[in-house]
Design a protein around this motif. Structure first.
Motif, PDB file in Angstrom:
ATOM      1  N   ALA A  83       0.849  -1.206   0.000  1.00 49.40           N
ATOM      2  CA  ALA A  83       0.000   0.000   0.000  1.00 49.40           C
ATOM      3  C   ALA A  83       0.882   1.253   0.000  1.00 49.40           C
ATOM      4  N   ASP A  84       1.992   1.186   0.718  1.00 51.18           N
ATOM      5  CA  ASP A  84       2.940   2.309   0.726  1.00 51.18           C
ATOM      6  C   ASP A  84       3.509   2.547  -0.671  1.00 51.18           C
ATOM      7  N   ALA A  85       3.866   1.444  -1.324  1.00 54.26           N
ATOM      8  CA  ALA A  85       4.442   1.563  -2.672  1.00 54.26           C
ATOM      9  C   ALA A  85       3.435   2.197  -3.622  1.00 54.26           C
ATOM     10  N   SER A  86       2.179   1.791  -3.507  1.00 51.87           N
ATOM     11  CA  SER A  86       1.132   2.378  -4.358  1.00 51.87           C
ATOM     12  C   SER A  86       0.987   3.867  -4.056  1.00 51.87           C
ATOM     13  N   ALA A  87       1.016   4.183  -2.766  1.00 51.72           N
ATOM     14  CA  ALA A  87       0.863   5.590  -2.377  1.00 51.72           C
ATOM     15  C   ALA A  87       2.017   6.429  -2.915  1.00 51.72           C
ATOM     16  N   THR A  88       3.216   5.882  -2.880  1.00 51.03           N
ATOM     17  CA  THR A  88       4.372   6.612  -3.400  1.00 51.03           C
ATOM     18  C   THR A  88       4.220   6.873  -4.893  1.00 51.03           C
ATOM     19  N   SER A  89       3.775   5.850  -5.619  1.00 50.69           N
ATOM     20  CA  SER A  89       3.558   6.028  -7.057  1.00 50.69           C
ATOM     21  C   SER A  89       2.486   7.078  -7.322  1.00 50.69           C
ATOM     22  N   GLY A  90       1.436   7.050  -6.509  1.00 51.63           N
ATOM     23  CA  GLY A  90       0.376   8.053  -6.659  1.00 51.63           C
ATOM     24  C   GLY A  90       0.878   9.457  -6.381  1.00 51.63           C
ATOM     25  N   ASP A  91       1.723   9.567  -5.355  1.00 54.92           N
ATOM     26  CA  ASP A  91       2.282  10.885  -5.020  1.00 54.92           C
ATOM     27  C   ASP A  91       3.199  11.390  -6.130  1.00 54.92           C
ATOM     28  N   GLN A  92       3.959  10.462  -6.731  1.00 54.29           N
ATOM     29  CA  GLN A  92       4.824  10.857  -7.852  1.00 54.29           C
ATOM     30  C   GLN A  92       3.983  11.388  -9.008  1.00 54.29           C
ATOM     31  N   ALA A  93       2.879  10.702  -9.264  1.00 51.45           N
ATOM     32  CA  ALA A  93       1.994  11.150 -10.344  1.00 51.45           C
ATOM     33  C   ALA A  93       1.433  12.528 -10.033  1.00 51.45           C
ATOM     34  N   ALA A  94       1.022  12.705  -8.778  1.00 50.82           N
ATOM     35  CA  ALA A  94       0.442  13.998  -8.396  1.00 50.82           C
ATOM     36  C   ALA A  94       1.478  15.103  -8.496  1.00 50.82           C
TER      37      ALA A  94
ATOM     38  N   ARG B 129      -3.185   9.056 -10.324  1.00 47.47           N
ATOM     39  CA  ARG B 129      -3.251   9.291  -8.869  1.00 47.47           C
ATOM     40  C   ARG B 129      -4.416   8.527  -8.240  1.00 47.47           C
ATOM     41  N   GLN B 130      -5.587   8.603  -8.856  1.00 44.35           N
ATOM     42  CA  GLN B 130      -6.753   7.920  -8.287  1.00 44.35           C
ATOM     43  C   GLN B 130      -6.553   6.401  -8.311  1.00 44.35           C
ATOM     44  N   SER B 131      -5.868   5.924  -9.343  1.00 48.27           N
ATOM     45  CA  SER B 131      -5.630   4.478  -9.433  1.00 48.27           C
ATOM     46  C   SER B 131      -4.780   3.992  -8.277  1.00 48.27           C
ATOM     47  N   TYR B 132      -3.747   4.741  -7.964  1.00 45.57           N
ATOM     48  CA  TYR B 132      -2.857   4.315  -6.881  1.00 45.57           C
ATOM     49  C   TYR B 132      -3.493   4.496  -5.496  1.00 45.57           C
ATOM     50  N   ILE B 133      -4.337   5.497  -5.359  1.00 40.12           N
ATOM     51  CA  ILE B 133      -5.060   5.630  -4.076  1.00 40.12           C
ATOM     52  C   ILE B 133      -5.979   4.421  -3.882  1.00 40.12           C
ATOM     53  N   ALA B 134      -6.658   4.041  -4.965  1.00 40.33           N
ATOM     54  CA  ALA B 134      -7.555   2.877  -4.888  1.00 40.33           C
ATOM     55  C   ALA B 134      -6.755   1.604  -4.603  1.00 40.33           C
ATOM     56  N   ALA B 135      -5.599   1.477  -5.240  1.00 32.11           N
ATOM     57  CA  ALA B 135      -4.774   0.280  -5.013  1.00 32.11           C
ATOM     58  C   ALA B 135      -4.306   0.213  -3.560  1.00 32.11           C
ATOM     59  N   HIS B 214      -6.827  10.872  -0.520  1.00 28.55           N
ATOM     60  CA  HIS B 214      -5.392  10.688  -0.292  1.00 28.55           C
ATOM     61  C   HIS B 214      -5.071  10.723   1.203  1.00 28.55           C
ATOM     62  N   ALA B 215      -5.642  11.688   1.902  1.00 26.88           N
ATOM     63  CA  ALA B 215      -5.385  11.821   3.352  1.00 26.88           C
ATOM     64  C   ALA B 215      -5.945  10.624   4.117  1.00 26.88           C
ATOM     65  N   ASN B 216      -7.122  10.153   3.723  1.00 27.15           N
ATOM     66  CA  ASN B 216      -7.704   8.992   4.403  1.00 27.15           C
ATOM     67  C   ASN B 216      -6.864   7.738   4.193  1.00 27.15           C
ATOM     68  N   ALA B 217      -6.357   7.586   2.974  1.00 25.52           N
ATOM     69  CA  ALA B 217      -5.500   6.414   2.697  1.00 25.52           C
ATOM     70  C   ALA B 217      -4.221   6.484   3.527  1.00 25.52           C
ATOM     71  N   GLN B 218      -3.688   7.684   3.619  1.00 32.80           N
ATOM     72  CA  GLN B 218      -2.454   7.875   4.392  1.00 32.80           C
ATOM     73  C   GLN B 218      -2.693   7.565   5.882  1.00 32.80           C
ATOM     74  N   ALA B 219      -3.798   8.083   6.413  1.00 34.67           N
ATOM     75  CA  ALA B 219      -4.111   7.856   7.832  1.00 34.67           C
ATOM     76  C   ALA B 219      -4.399   6.379   8.099  1.00 34.67           C
ATOM     77  N   ALA B 220      -5.075   5.737   7.166  1.00 31.02           N
ATOM     78  CA  ALA B 220      -5.393   4.306   7.339  1.00 31.02           C
ATOM     79  C   ALA B 220      -4.114   3.475   7.334  1.00 31.02           C
TER      80      ALA B 220
END
Lengths: 100, 239
Positions: A83-94, B129-135, B214-220
């Motif tokens: 989940a962290d790896a996905s979040a990092t990729s998402g942050d890079q995209a953003a 971005r939305q794809s990775y938040i969902a993942a 994004h914030a909810n995913a981070q907090a979770a």
């Protein structure tokens, strides 16, 4: 007379030795006791062996439960890392400029 | 000494070059420099050059993201289908846009096409971005949270069976573990769907539209990590 006396000694001597042996060793009762002792020893030994056998399944169950908890936590950690790896990729995209 | 310094310098350079070469291969995004500011006075050639670069960056990023997300086993099948549909549509769109900008014959048309990347498509800001938040959310709801719940249930059973092992510290850690799991569950409830519902038009209207997911995913994620730490501390005490 000498012959009769010799014959008596020959006949009585083994009987006396046998009797003495029986008296001194207490053959029948000793044998019983001995057997009982063996049985008891064997029983005690068996009980001593049985104790770990009785507690072993419990210990194994405990270990199995604790290992199950560890496996759950390992799986959770792996999912967290992914989940962290996905979040990092998402942050890079953003962070990539998508313009105004 | 001088020879050693030379070897060290060469070694460091090789390492640096290796890392520099490795990073782009791992990254999903290739645009390290902001796109040029184009306007009505920009030449057709300048717009076409920028269009070629920016569409190529997105095509590379999308191909990488599609490969990564296709391989993810923690995504639900429906979310994976939605994500891959969006990203493949974006990929086709970028392919088409790249060809169209290259074929444009006027600067005005090329500029309109170029700007569509930032108004119609929003590949980075929305699709990826939305794809990775969902993942990330699916990884928590599908695996991390259920496994933490399972661990907490087993821990409670062990403590119930062996009251002598219960200490105030263990009780507190287990209560914290359960609270963190509950919070993570609440924060990820409907999170993937909320992220995937965002459209480029929605983002154009509100650039913060993905900030809450994004914030909810981070907090979770912080919750599930803390719960796992609690679990490990309890497990160590029980061993």
């Amino acid at each position: 007379m000498t012959v009769r006396r010799s014959a008596r000694v020959v006949l009585l001597a083994p009987v006396a030795v046998l009797a003495a042996s029986l008296i001194l060793t207490g053959c029948s009762s000793l044998g019983t006791t001995s057997t009982a002792a063996v049985t008891t020893t064997s029983g005690a030994s068996s009980t001593a062996t049985a104790a770990p056998v009785t507690s072993s399944p419990s210990a194994a169950a405990d270990a199995s439960t604790l290992n199950g908890i560890a496996a759950d936590l390992n799986a959770a950690d792996a999912a967290n890392n992914e989940a962290d790896a996905s979040a990092t990729s998402g942050d890079q995209a953003a962070a990539s400029s998508d313009g105004p | 000494m001088k020879r050693f310094a030379t070897i060290a310098t060469v070694g460091a350079t090789v390492c640096a070059l290796s890392l520099a070469a490795a990073v782009p291969a791992m990254a999903d995004t290739t645009s390290t420099t902001p796109p040029p500011k184009l306007n009505g006075t920009s030449s057709l050639a300048a717009i076409q050059a920028a269009g070629a670069t920016q569409t190529a960056n997105r095509i590379t990023s999308l191909n990488s993201a599609i490969a990564k997300l296709t391989a993810k086993t923690t995504l639900t099948s429906s979310d994976k289908a939605t994500i891959l549909s969006t990203l493949n549509a974006d990929l086709q769109g970028m392919d088409g846009l790249q060809a169209k900008i290259a074929a444009d014959t006027t600067a005005a048309t090329a500029l309109t096409d170029y700007r569509s990347m930032y108004t119609v498509w929003r590949v980075y800001a929305v699709g990826m971005r939305q794809s990775y938040i969902a993942a990330s959310a699916d990884g928590l709801t599908g695996t991390a949270i259920p496994r933490l719940q399972s661990a907490a249930t087993k821990i409670a059973a062990v403590l119930a069976a062996k009251p002598s092992k219960i200490t105030p510290a263990l009780q507190e850690q287990l209560a914290d573990m359960n609270a963190k799991i509950a919070d993570a569950s609440a924060k990820t409830n409907g999170l993937a769907a909320a992220a995937l519902a965002v459209t480029p038009a929605g983002f154009n209207a509100n650039h913060s539209v993905l900030d809450t997911p994004h914030a909810n995913a981070q907090a979770a994620r912080a919750d599930t990590k803390a719960a796992a730490i609690d679990g490990r501390a309890i497990l160590a005490a029980l061993r």
